[in-house]
Write an enzyme that holds these catalytic residues in place. Structure first.
Site, PDB file in Angstrom:
ATOM      1  N   GLY A  72     -12.040  -2.034  -9.272  1.00 30.65           N
ATOM      2  CA  GLY A  72     -10.830  -1.227  -9.192  1.00 30.65           C
ATOM      3  C   GLY A  72     -10.556  -0.719  -7.788  1.00 30.65           C
ATOM      4  O   GLY A  72      -9.408  -0.716  -7.317  1.00 30.65           O
ATOM      5  N   ASN A 152      -8.444   9.924 -14.404  1.00 36.36           N
ATOM      6  CA  ASN A 152      -9.835   9.757 -14.815  1.00 36.36           C
ATOM      7  C   ASN A 152     -10.559  11.062 -15.115  1.00 36.36           C
ATOM      8  O   ASN A 152     -11.564  11.061 -15.796  1.00 36.36           O
ATOM      9  CB  ASN A 152     -10.608   8.976 -13.740  1.00 36.36           C
ATOM     10  CG  ASN A 152     -10.320   9.469 -12.340  1.00 36.36           C
ATOM     11  OD1 ASN A 152      -9.185   9.465 -11.891  1.00 36.36           O
ATOM     12  ND2 ASN A 152     -11.352   9.910 -11.646  1.00 36.36           N
ATOM     13  N   GLN A 180      -7.877   3.458 -15.688  1.00 36.83           N
ATOM     14  CA  GLN A 180      -8.244   4.201 -16.905  1.00 36.83           C
ATOM     15  C   GLN A 180      -7.385   3.820 -18.110  1.00 36.83           C
ATOM     16  O   GLN A 180      -7.701   4.192 -19.234  1.00 36.83           O
ATOM     17  CB  GLN A 180      -8.122   5.712 -16.668  1.00 36.83           C
ATOM     18  CG  GLN A 180      -9.203   6.300 -15.784  1.00 36.83           C
ATOM     19  CD  GLN A 180     -10.600   6.261 -16.393  1.00 36.83           C
ATOM     20  OE1 GLN A 180     -10.781   6.231 -17.616  1.00 36.83           O
ATOM     21  NE2 GLN A 180     -11.606   6.265 -15.545  1.00 36.83           N
ATOM     22  N   HIS A 202     -15.342  -2.677 -15.847  1.00 38.44           N
ATOM     23  CA  HIS A 202     -16.402  -1.811 -16.395  1.00 38.44           C
ATOM     24  C   HIS A 202     -15.871  -0.558 -17.068  1.00 38.44           C
ATOM     25  O   HIS A 202     -16.644   0.207 -17.649  1.00 38.44           O
ATOM     26  CB  HIS A 202     -17.438  -1.461 -15.316  1.00 38.44           C
ATOM     27  CG  HIS A 202     -17.000  -0.462 -14.298  1.00 38.44           C
ATOM     28  ND1 HIS A 202     -17.523   0.796 -14.229  1.00 38.44           N
ATOM     29  CD2 HIS A 202     -16.087  -0.537 -13.303  1.00 38.44           C
ATOM     30  CE1 HIS A 202     -16.960   1.454 -13.216  1.00 38.44           C
ATOM     31  NE2 HIS A 202     -16.083   0.662 -12.640  1.00 38.44           N
ATOM     32  N   THR A 238     -16.589 -17.123  -3.000  1.00 38.45           N
ATOM     33  CA  THR A 238     -16.880 -17.796  -4.275  1.00 38.45           C
ATOM     34  C   THR A 238     -16.714 -16.802  -5.414  1.00 38.45           C
ATOM     35  O   THR A 238     -17.234 -15.690  -5.365  1.00 38.45           O
ATOM     36  CB  THR A 238     -18.302 -18.392  -4.240  1.00 38.45           C
ATOM     37  OG1 THR A 238     -18.359 -19.301  -3.143  1.00 38.45           O
ATOM     38  CG2 THR A 238     -18.634 -19.105  -5.543  1.00 38.45           C
ATOM     39  N   CYS A 325     -17.617  10.267  -8.762  1.00 31.67           N
ATOM     40  CA  CYS A 325     -17.572  10.008  -7.328  1.00 31.67           C
ATOM     41  C   CYS A 325     -17.645  11.288  -6.520  1.00 31.67           C
ATOM     42  O   CYS A 325     -18.157  11.302  -5.419  1.00 31.67           O
ATOM     43  CB  CYS A 325     -16.292   9.271  -6.972  1.00 31.67           C
ATOM     44  SG  CYS A 325     -15.809   8.125  -8.240  1.00 31.67           S
TER      45      CYS A 325
HETATM   46  C1  LIG Z   1     -13.169   3.959 -11.864  1.00 26.02           C
HETATM   47  C2  LIG Z   1     -11.847   4.104 -11.239  1.00 26.02           C
HETATM   48  C3  LIG Z   1     -11.519   3.427 -10.047  1.00 26.02           C
HETATM   49  C4  LIG Z   1     -12.535   2.627  -9.284  1.00 26.02           C
HETATM   50  O1  LIG Z   1     -12.886   1.434  -9.927  1.00 26.02           O
HETATM   51  P1  LIG Z   1     -14.254   0.702  -9.525  1.00 26.02           P
HETATM   52  O2  LIG Z   1     -14.248  -0.531 -10.359  1.00 26.02           O
HETATM   53  O3  LIG Z   1     -15.350   1.636  -9.884  1.00 26.02           O
HETATM   54  O4  LIG Z   1     -14.192   0.387  -8.084  1.00 26.02           O
HETATM   55  C5  LIG Z   1     -10.249   3.574  -9.547  1.00 26.02           C
HETATM   56  N1  LIG Z   1      -9.333   4.328 -10.165  1.00 26.02           N
HETATM   57  C6  LIG Z   1      -9.597   4.980 -11.309  1.00 26.02           C
HETATM   58  C7  LIG Z   1      -8.529   5.776 -11.953  1.00 26.02           C
HETATM   59  C8  LIG Z   1     -10.863   4.896 -11.882  1.00 26.02           C
HETATM   60  O5  LIG Z   1     -11.118   5.556 -13.001  1.00 26.02           O
END
Ligand SMILES: *Cc1c(COP(=O)(O)O)cnc(C)c1O
Length: 392
Positions: A72, A152, A180, A202, A238, A325
């Site tokens: 993300g 989030n 999200q 994820h 790749t 984070c």
């Molecule tokens: C988790 C998240 C991200 C970051 O995604 P990653 O795959 O962990 O790099 C960005 N934006 C929001 C709203 C998130 O919840």
């Protein structure tokens, strides 16, 4: 035996069996490079093509509008930088909200140091921006509007279709961080009419380190990573074949079972909200109506969020205070401050996020364990003592 309850699904999710089963062959026997022309390579290429179709279908997009990324954060970084480069003739003004994930917020603050101008739209106590304020903020030199679909930390869902319409009426590009939202609530890129949209596997029970950027057809965006020309020359390297296959399988599953999952998850969330709101000096954060099905987020006065998370951990419960984070820093979350909470109140935040892998028994356990922990922490708190003395 201590129980184990995972209630931090906005931080990351467990991988589903469907996703893992789909990935396994590409981690073992089908290890070919998708760019190789022999049959083992073609097997990987076919898996990538099929995953792209699946991800596109889940979003009502076309396969050629999907670019796979390393998650993300990468999708957000790419979207922002690509949009600004593409729109350089229009101007250097960007509009965003005050509650974006750091993948967007910190990218924009880095750009501010390089001469871009950023307008941060404030939010109300529910975490909603004002559409009138957005309308006033858009200018002739606005190149990009980037506003998240769902937050989030507090679970607020923003009206992206309305926001995109305003941004685009003035010729700006519109991007949404839908990390999200995707896999949790319906996301239709055509109905929303967004130019770009980010997602991450994820967060919907796929593997970590893989995501995608949707780019509306016709927007020839510049490359993000230069090299061997993968992802139609836009994102070389790749491909993470197994990860991409796992993401597609997880997303297909999430979309197929969405109605059922939303019903089940909302029930669990609403029990948490109803019961934990009864704790004195507690408050639900975020929009009570337009909120993610799995997010129950609170602040508890005279509580240190970190202590609460560690006490829950000792009882086998994974939860978070602020976002994963920012939890390494002692500053309260920018999201909680943006919705108008005072520093000391924002410090007492707790986010419980459930998904379809949770059960009603998990909720029973949280409701059994959490209230006594809060009482115990308050009993040890000088702030609480002061507060109680003032009252009597
Ligand atoms: C988790 C998240 C991200 C970051 O995604 P990653 O795959 O962990 O790099 C960005 N934006 C929001 C709203 C998130 O919840």
């Amino acid at each position: 035996m201590t129980k184990f309850v995972y209630a931090d699904n906005a931080g990351t999710t467990s991988i589903s069996k469907t996703a893992l089963d789909a990935m396994m062959p590409y981690l073992t026997e089908y290890y070919g490079n998708p760019s190789s022309i022999y049959s083992l390579g073609r097997k990987s290429r076919a898996a990538l093509d099929s995953a792209r179709e699946t991800v596109a279908a889940a979003l009502n997009a076309k396969p050629e509008e999907i670019f796979f990324t390393g998650g993300g954060t990468e999708a957000d970084n790419w979207a922002i930088r690509a949009a600004l480069e593409k729109m350089s003739a229009k101007g250097k003004h960007i509009i965003t909200s005050a509650i974006e994930h750091h993948a967007v917020g910190h990218t924009l603050s880095a750009l501010e140091k390089k001469g871009y101008e950023v307008t941060y739209l404030p939010v109300d106590e529910k975490g909603q921006i004002s559409l009138q304020e957005l309308e006033k903020a858009v200018r002739d030199d606005t190149a990009l509007v980037t506003i998240m679909m769902a937050n989030n930390e507090i679970g607020t869902i923003l009206p992206i279709a309305d926001i995109a319409k305003i941004a685009k009426s003035r010729g700006a590009l519109f991007h949404t961080d839908a990390v999200q939202a995707v896999g949790h609530i319906p996301v239709d890129v055509k109905a929303l009419d967004v130019d770009m949209l980010s997602l991450a596997a994820h967060k919907f029970r796929g593997p970590k380190g893989v995501g995608a950027l949707y780019v509306k057809k016709g927007h020839a965006i510049p490359a993000f990573i230069i090299g061997g020309g993968q992802e139609r020359g836009r994102r070389s390297g790749t491909e993470n074949v197994a990860g991409i296959v796992g993401m597609a399988a997880a997303l297909e599953d999430a979309v197929r079972n969405m109605d059922e999952n939303i019903a089940k998850i909302t029930r669990m969330r609403d029990r948490l909200i109803a019961e934990l709101s009864k704790i004195p000096y507690s408050r639900l954060t975020g929009d009570p109506v337009n909120r993610l099905p799995g997010t129950a987020s609170f602040v508890f006065e005279c509580i240190e969020g970190e202590s609460l998370v560690l006490s829950l951990d000792a009882k086998g419960i994974c939860a978070s205070s602020g976002s994963a984070c920012s939890s390494a820093s002692l500053d309260p979350s920018h999201v909680l401050l943006a919705i108008g909470l005072k520093h000391e109140v924002a410090h007492g935040s707790l986010r419980l996020t459930v998904n379809e892998a949770n059960t009603e028994e998990d909720i029973d356990y949280i409701l059994e364990v959490l209230p006594p922990i809060i009482s115990r922490l308050r009993d040890m708190s000088p702030l609480w003592e002061e507060k109680m003395n003032v009252r009597v």
